[in-house]
Write an enzyme that holds these catalytic residues in place. Structure first.
Site, PDB file in Angstrom:
ATOM      1  N   SER A 174      45.084  35.187  42.810  1.00 49.82           N
ATOM      2  CA  SER A 174      43.933  35.042  41.913  1.00 49.82           C
ATOM      3  C   SER A 174      44.402  34.576  40.525  1.00 49.82           C
ATOM      4  O   SER A 174      45.037  33.534  40.422  1.00 49.82           O
ATOM      5  CB  SER A 174      43.164  36.366  41.853  1.00 49.82           C
ATOM      6  N   ASP A 218      39.764  45.112  25.720  1.00 53.25           N
ATOM      7  CA  ASP A 218      39.192  44.281  24.655  1.00 53.25           C
ATOM      8  C   ASP A 218      39.820  42.886  24.648  1.00 53.25           C
ATOM      9  O   ASP A 218      39.116  41.879  24.514  1.00 53.25           O
ATOM     10  CB  ASP A 218      39.394  44.946  23.289  1.00 53.25           C
ATOM     11  N   HIS A 237      38.657  37.974  49.180  1.00 49.98           N
ATOM     12  CA  HIS A 237      39.487  37.546  48.054  1.00 49.98           C
ATOM     13  C   HIS A 237      40.769  38.364  47.958  1.00 49.98           C
ATOM     14  O   HIS A 237      41.815  37.832  47.629  1.00 49.98           O
ATOM     15  CB  HIS A 237      38.677  37.655  46.766  1.00 49.98           C
TER      16      HIS A 237
END
Length: 278
Positions: free
Chosen positions: A100, A194, A253
């Site tokens: 990925s 974040d 996936h």
């Protein structure tokens, strides 16, 4: 020497090959790069399976696992981090495997420093830009971040407010660790959420580099995944012209978790054909 702006990555290292028949051993290591919100820990069973044939090094990318948190999620930066680790370990050439997001890091590294990559395995990703698709996952992680659950059952309840799929919740829960706070012993995220969210446009974007990687490449895709559809293959081959595409049945996936034995065998068969003897 590592680039001054690179992050010193945490990694798992099986060490030098000391098992298996000598004629089957590979002089080159295999570097394994996890996907978004994953870590090297997710690959421990695969490291054990491949260890008899070669040294295997699994990395924690920046803002993931036990690696430091740092601004920026560009593929240029993340591939530079991996190259700095290879320099640190004295690895001049390696096989590389990425799943990925980690597949895009691998492609970036191969395009930017092809002399360092003997062969590459790309797991269920293509070198193209994708649409945003992790809003529910990020919202679920925010629930845990704010809720500071004291146990994994409570953490799962918080994650379930946004993610129905239990296997996905179990995967997300691998990013939790014990932490002492004003509320006592609680579970907190170990990822740089974040920074990851701020750099998400880069994550779903194209890998770094301008030239195709001409080396031997195996692209493994899950039959039940949409990430490497037949429509994408022409674009994929522009970047990876030597790619052999193999589809694993009954796999999505997270094909390395859905079909671990088939995944391991496909990778080992490919690497065996490009093995360099000790």
């Amino acid at each position: 020497m590592p680039n001054a702006s690179s992050v010193e990555l945490h990694y798992l290292d099986t060490g030098l090959v000391d098992m298996g028949p000598a004629e089957a051993r590979d002089a080159l290591p295999l570097v394994v790069i996890h996907g978004l919100l994953g870590s090297a820990d997710n690959w421990r069973s695969h490291l054990k399976a491949w260890r008899p044939y070669r040294r295997v090094i699994a990395v924690d990318l920046r803002n993931h696992g036990r690696s430091p948190h740092a601004e920026g999620m560009s593929y240029t930066a993340m591939s530079a981090d991996v190259l700095a680790l290879l320099d640190q370990l004295g690895v001049e050439e390696t096989h590389i495997l990425g799943h990925s997001m980690g597949g895009k890091v691998a492609i970036s590294l191969a395009r930017l420093a092809p002399e360092r990559v003997a062969s590459m395995v790309v797991a269920d990703i293509a070198p193209v830009a994708y649409q945003h698709g992790h809003d529910d996952v990020f919202a679920a992680l925010r629930e845990v971040e704010c809720g500071q659950p004291k146990n994994r059952r409570d953490a799962d309840t918080l994650l379930a407010r946004h993610v129905d799929h239990r296997p996905t919740r179990l995967f997300l829960a691998t990013n939790l660790q014990r932490h002492e706070s004003e509320k006592g012993n609680v579970l907190k995220l170990r990822i740089g959420l974040d920074v990851i969210m701020a750099g998400y446009d880069d994550v779903v974007g194209e890998p770094a580099g301008d030239m195709p990687y001409e080396g031997p490449t195996l692209v493994l895709r899950g039959a039940d995944s949409v990430y490497v559809s037949d429509d994408i293959l022409p674009e994929l081959r522009k970047v990876l012209p030597q790619a052999r595409v193999v589809t694993l049945k009954n796999a999505g996936h997270w094909l390395h978790a859905d079909q671990p034995e088939a995944f391991q065998k496909a990778v080992e068969a490919f690497l065996a054909s490009h093995r360099k003897g000790l």
